[in-house]
Scaffold this active site. Structure first.
Site, PDB file in Angstrom:
ATOM      1  N   LYS B  76     -14.307 -21.260  23.860  1.00 16.74           N
ATOM      2  CA  LYS B  76     -12.939 -21.641  24.242  1.00 16.74           C
ATOM      3  C   LYS B  76     -12.797 -21.634  25.761  1.00 16.74           C
ATOM      4  O   LYS B  76     -13.425 -20.817  26.446  1.00 16.74           O
ATOM      5  CB  LYS B  76     -11.972 -20.640  23.586  1.00 16.74           C
ATOM      6  N   SER B 151      -3.834 -21.060  19.188  1.00 13.70           N
ATOM      7  CA  SER B 151      -4.227 -21.824  20.360  1.00 13.70           C
ATOM      8  C   SER B 151      -5.695 -22.233  20.377  1.00 13.70           C
ATOM      9  O   SER B 151      -6.070 -23.093  21.155  1.00 13.70           O
ATOM     10  CB  SER B 151      -3.938 -21.003  21.611  1.00 13.70           C
ATOM     11  N   SER B 175      -4.148 -16.836  17.016  1.00 10.80           N
ATOM     12  CA  SER B 175      -4.773 -18.002  17.637  1.00 10.80           C
ATOM     13  C   SER B 175      -6.183 -18.330  17.150  1.00 10.80           C
ATOM     14  O   SER B 175      -6.710 -19.386  17.466  1.00 10.80           O
ATOM     15  CB  SER B 175      -4.806 -17.836  19.154  1.00 10.80           C
TER      16      SER B 175
END
Lengths: 98, 484, 487
Positions: B76, B151, B175
């Site tokens: 990420k 997210s 997330s």
């Protein structure tokens, strides 16, 4: 705790170094009031005598020995910065003393 | 797509093939690159792809040395990799190359992994849809009109679409788990303190954890075994031994007590509800027992979360000021005042949701409001934590839906922050209580969108979650389904 | 109207002390002073995205030491908090500090001012990280930032507003520095910024308890500046009050050149630091066992040593006080005495010539190379009459300048006192021969002529002649008329 006004939001924005024009302040104020109205449900939760939790883990006294590790090379520190006057970083003139 | 396409393999399948030299790290990377080229324009799972750097890593990779030898792991865009761009999908970090490795990255490298940086995300992990990204929204591979969740939407969609073998995400309020559920994959938020946060760009320090997003539970155990463990660079990482999570998967689940909370929360999608009921039947068939548990304060979780998370975020994001790194915006040809520079930089650098959260967090910490909001929030947090302590004293795992609905459509909630926040209702309490939580696929909606179930356990009992999740996975076929 | 004299100052002091740990408070960067700008920084102290602090064990330990020396109660659990404000020298735009659960509270320190012992209560002592440094003068449009200092451990020591005069504040600082020096945890160098002091002062009418409006005074770069600024501020406020004016609650800066305080332009917004518990650090327990262990390792502190010196060496309170202010000085004294020198002359040398020397050269006593045995030797040279008082002073200065024993200075410079009668006789004759007028003056009863002749003779001997012997000799010769031609 009633609703907050755009003025309060503008003050808070200043504390957070965000720039809000009047239009944005009005819009954000509405959204923040919606969220705060929802969040205020917590006031109904009885918490007398309840200790606040800032850490969920029962950890304490995490320390490191006073032993040095290499620093970053000065050049890489300078290279990261958007404005420099090597070997310094540069910012718009700070007017206030102290 | 061929079943033997290396990109479609799991970590454990790939490790077998790499070790036997049936496939080389270069072939794996080439296959992934080919799929990225085809799919990334549509899915937007990676903020940027650098084929040369990936090929270099593949060439240098050993197919045998290390538990992740030659295995590409997608990272990420908020986990620092030395020399790579790490921008948290924010304009304010444009051009920022971290001069150091996050601890998890160090551990991946030590086990021979190939790193694929820059999975798309909501800016600074603020969001549940991966729409708040400066690189544009990521799309759900099961339905391009839907969000992948967030997210860690880029990480989840990449794994689901086989443009990643497995990925790392971060989870502050769901997330990892919510996008895993929306994309039909496995996602784990470890116990707070299980995985080092050093090098994870902080959103809310007391809630953030890095965790795996994988194609199955075995991979999840595999990746967790590598990244877990105490780190001297993170004061909040726990000195708790890391078991061999993979070896523990096959342990029997007969007799495991599954806690079923009586949910006072309204608005669960009927299809999600049905999928969870079906899953309960599966668990019973596997020999698990079910016990009713109560989580009386779970209804306060979202409110508590949005006080604590925004307060910490407002503080953690104060450092983005255009002085030491990232982007600076100066007015008046660079002759403006310091205040002007700060405000322009932050106003133009942060997106709308980031600004909203900074404002909310600054407000709840400001003079005169601290006690009513932040202190109150920390007290209710104590109650929520107690709820879980009590519930998990009476059962081994608690079962909840991961999200109240399957993936929603792009744009559906973007203008209604509160509705967006409420989609985290089932995931948030694990972060507040610090307990581990695993999301595994448990069905599809009538429109073909994946549904996930969530298992929560007592702190540092990840092996129980993984064992139960694995047994469920073995008994079902959901995780084998692939998007078109 | 109330007179200027009828106001009593109410003073509080806030001292920031840099701890001389090897590394910073939360990262492994060196704390060494004077490194190239931005050369002692790392991701942690620069506040890069993703970094986390880990507390320096030695800073924690030293904090406890200092707290005990100031008679504080240690917290059973201390925690860190974030103090939030935007400033370009503050990398994270928050400072990791301590708010409601500091390291220690409720201490006190006693100092003697004009023979009176006064007790100042210590409100709190806490640990925090230092900020970087801003340079304002190099450019018209920009300020420059050096982050080397960012993250250096600071100990903040805050008094209650218990000080009632500028002199007491001054003595408090002297005693504080002395204690810190004994504990060996800071260089206490105000020029390098390792000790910084802010003060606040308000006035109230004598005999009343109501506090006046508090004014903070900053930019104080020496203890003397603190004293002068407080005296100035006391006078300024008293004058204003006597005129019926109101005192503004504000921060003022000391102008060391103009010797006055100036109002600092008020900040455009009231500070709202939004303190909250630092989530990246865990709480720190301080157990009674740990406290006792650290207490057991505390060195003898100035107050204890002062009492012991008075008793053990029969020194007066004043001498004991001066000798114990600096640990290095006290050590020199004790070692010289241990080497077999009587206490009083050693004390006199150290309090007189040594401290004058140190002050003249702006040195810390510890920075001077002086073997206690040399002191003993010097005292003996004087006692045996081999060095006159003035010569001994010259030898002492040379000894410190060059870092060599007194015998060596005496030998090399030919400074040994001339007591040999034949040598002195020759000297006296030469001077008398050359000063016939003085002889006549003397014989006419002008006895001051002897002084003139002495001066000439001493000059001729470059000060090495034994003055008592020489004077007696000259007098005898003048009175007996024995003036021989020089040989």
């Amino acid at each position: 705790m009633t609703t907050i006004s755009p003025d309060v939001v503008t003050q808070v924005a200043r504390l957070a170094r965000l720039r809000l024009d009047d239009h944005a302040a009005a819009h954000v104020t509405q959204q923040l009031n919606d969220i705060l109205a929802y969040v205020r449900q917590l006031q109904a939760v009885p918490t007398d005598g309840v200790e606040p939790t800032s850490h969920v883990l029962p950890l304490s006294n995490v320390l490191r020995p006073d032993e040095s590790k290499p620093s970053l090379p000065q050049t890489s520190v300078i290279a990261l910065a958007p404005a420099t006057h090597p070997p310094f970083l540069a910012v718009p003139k700070v007017l206030e003393a102290g | 797509m061929s079943a033997t396409s290396p990109a479609s393999l799991t970590i454990h399948e790939l490790r077998t093939r790499l070790a036997s030299r049936a496939v080389s790290p270069q072939e794996v990377v080439d296959d992934l690159l080919a799929r990225m080229e085809r799919l990334n324009p549509r899915l937007n799972v990676y903020a940027a792809i650098d084929p040369d750097r990936l090929r270099q890593q593949a060439k240098a990779a050993s197919p045998i040395r290390g538990r992740l030898a030659g295995v590409p792991i997608t990272v990420k865009d908020n986990i620092c990799i030395d020399g790579e761009l790490t921008t948290c999908a924010s304009k304010i970090l444009a051009g920022f190359r971290a001069p150091y490795d996050a601890t998890v990255i160090h551990r991946l490298r030590r086990e021979g992994a190939i790193l694929i940086p820059r999975a798309n995300m909501d800016e600074f992990a603020f969001g549940s849809s991966t729409e708040n990204s400066t690189y544009g929204p990521t799309r759900n591979p099961w339905d391009l009109d839907c969000v992948p969740g967030g997210s860690s939407g880029g990480s989840a969609a990449a794994v689901a679409a086989d443009v990643a073998i497995a990925a790392l995400g971060s989870d502050t309020g769901g997330s990892i788990r919510q996008p895993a559920a929306f994309c039909g994959i496995v996602g784990l938020k470890p116990t707070y303190g299980r995985v080092s946060r050093y090098g994870l760009v902080a959103f809310a320090s007391s809630l953030d954890q890095i965790g795996p997003l994988t194609k199955d539970v075995t991979d999840c155990a595999w990746l967790l075994s590598v990244i877990a463990g105490q780190d001297p660079n993170d004061s909040t990482s726990a000195p708790v031994d890391v078991p061999d999570y993979v070896a523990g998967l096959q342990q029997p689940v007969k007799g495991i007590r599954i806690g079923l909370p009586e949910l006072s929360v309204e608005g669960i999608d009927p299809e999600v509800h049905r999928a969870i009921q079906d899953a309960i039947t599966v668990f019973q068939r596997l020999g698990c027992s079910t016990v009713p548990v109560t989580l009386p304060n779970i209804g306060s979780a979202v409110a508590t979360y949005y006080i604590i998370a925004t307060a910490e975020a407002s503080s953690n994001l104060a450092r983005y000021d255009g002085v030491r790194y990232g982007r600076r915006v100066s007015g008046d040809n660079g002759q403006g005042t310091l205040l002007d520079m700060y405000e322009r930089t932050r106003d133009q650098g942060f997106g709308a949701e980031a600004q909203r959260r900074i404002l909310l967090g600054t407000y709840v910490l400001s003079h005169g409001y601290y006690d009513a909001y932040y202190l109150k929030g920390m007290k209710v947090r104590t109650l929520i934590k107690r709820d879980f302590d009590d519930a998990l004293a009476r059962c081994d795992v608690v079962l909840l839906p991961t999200a109240p609905s399957p993936a929603f459509r792009l744009g559906e909630k973007i203008d209604d922050p509160l509705q967006m926040y409420l989609s985290d209702v089932f995931t948030i309490s694990a972060n507040l209580a610090g307990v581990p939580a695993l999301s595994v696929p448990c069905g599809f909606s009538s429109q073909g969108r994946p549904i996930g179930l969530q298992l929560l356990a007592a702190p540092f009992r990840e092996e129980v979650l993984l064992r139960v999740g694995y047994a469920y996975e073995q008994a079902t076929e959901w995780h084998r389904q692939q998007p078109e | 109207m109330t007179s200027v004299m009828s106001y009593e100052p109410v003073i509080g002091l806030e001292v920031h002390l840099q701890l001389k740990t090897t590394t910073k408070l939360f990262c492994g960067c060196s704390t060494k002073f004077g490194a190239p700008p931005n050369g002692q920084t790392c991701p942690v102290c620069l506040g890069l995205p993703g970094v986390l602090p880990v507390l320096n064990a030695r800073a924690f330990d030293w904090g406890i030491r200092v707290a005990l020396a100031f008679n504080c109660q240690l917290a059973s659990v201390m925690k860190f908090d974030r103090k939030q404000y935007f400033y370009p020298d503050l990398p994270k735009n928050y400072q990791i500090s301590q708010y409601d659960q500091p390291l220690a509270q409720h201490g006190h320190l006693e100092v003697v001012v004009e023979g009176q012992t006064t007790r100042t209560r210590i409100r709190r002592i806490h640990l925090e990280e230092d900020a970087g440094k801003l340079l304002h003068d190099a450019s018209q449009h920009e300020s420059f930032v050096d982050f080397n200092r960012a993250g250096v451990p600071l100990l903040e020591i805050v008094t209650e507003p218990d000080l009632r005069s500028a002199e007491t504040a001054y003595q408090y600082l002297i005693e504080l520095k002395s204690i810190i020096e004994y504990l060996d945890v800071s260089t206490c160098n105000m020029e390098e910024g390792s000790l910084r002091c802010d003060t606040n002062i308000s006035l109230r009418s004598q005999g009343t308890e109501t506090l006046g409006v508090k004014v903070e005074v900053k930019n104080l770069n020496s203890f003397r500046a603190v004293k002068l600024a407080l005296e100035h501020e006391q006078h300024r406020q008293a004058t204003a009050l006597a005129r019926g004016e109101r005192i503004a609650q504000e921060t003022r800066l000391w102008d060391a050149r103009a010797l006055r305080t100036e109002s600092m332009r008020s900040k455009e917004e009231a500070a709202d630091y939004r303190y909250f518990p630092e989530p990246d650090l865990v709480p720190f327990m301080i157990t009674p066992e740990q406290v006792e262990q650290v207490r057991g390792q505390l060195p003898e502190l100035p107050a204890q040593r002062r009492a012991r010196f008075q008793q053990q060496y029969q020194l007066c309170a004043y001498d004991a006080n001066v000798l114990t202010q600096s640990r290095a000085l006290a050590h020199l004294f004790e070692e010289a005495v241990r080497a077999g020198t009587p206490a009083k002359p050693v004390a006199n040398w150290l309090m007189g010539e040594f401290l004058a020397y140190v002050k003249d050269k702006s040195l810390e006593p510890a920075a001077v190379k002086l073997d206690p045995v040399w002191l003993k030797d010097l005292v003996e040279l004087v006692q045996r009459g081999r060095l006159s008082g003035p010569m001994a002073k010259t030898v002492f200065t040379q000894m410190l300048d060059r870092g060599v024993p007194p015998q060596q200075v005496v030998g090399e410079r030919g400074l040994e006192q001339i007591s040999d009668p034949a040598h002195l006789e020759r000297l006296a004759d030469e001077v008398l021969q050359a000063n016939q007028k003085s002889i006549e003056d003397y014989r006419r009863g002008k006895t001051s002529a002897l002084l003139h002749l002495m001066g000439q003779a001493m000059r001729l001997s470059k000060g090495t002649a034994n003055p008592q012997q020489l004077s007696a000799l000259l007098k005898r010769k003048l009175e007996q008329g024995q003036v021989n031609a020089p040989q």
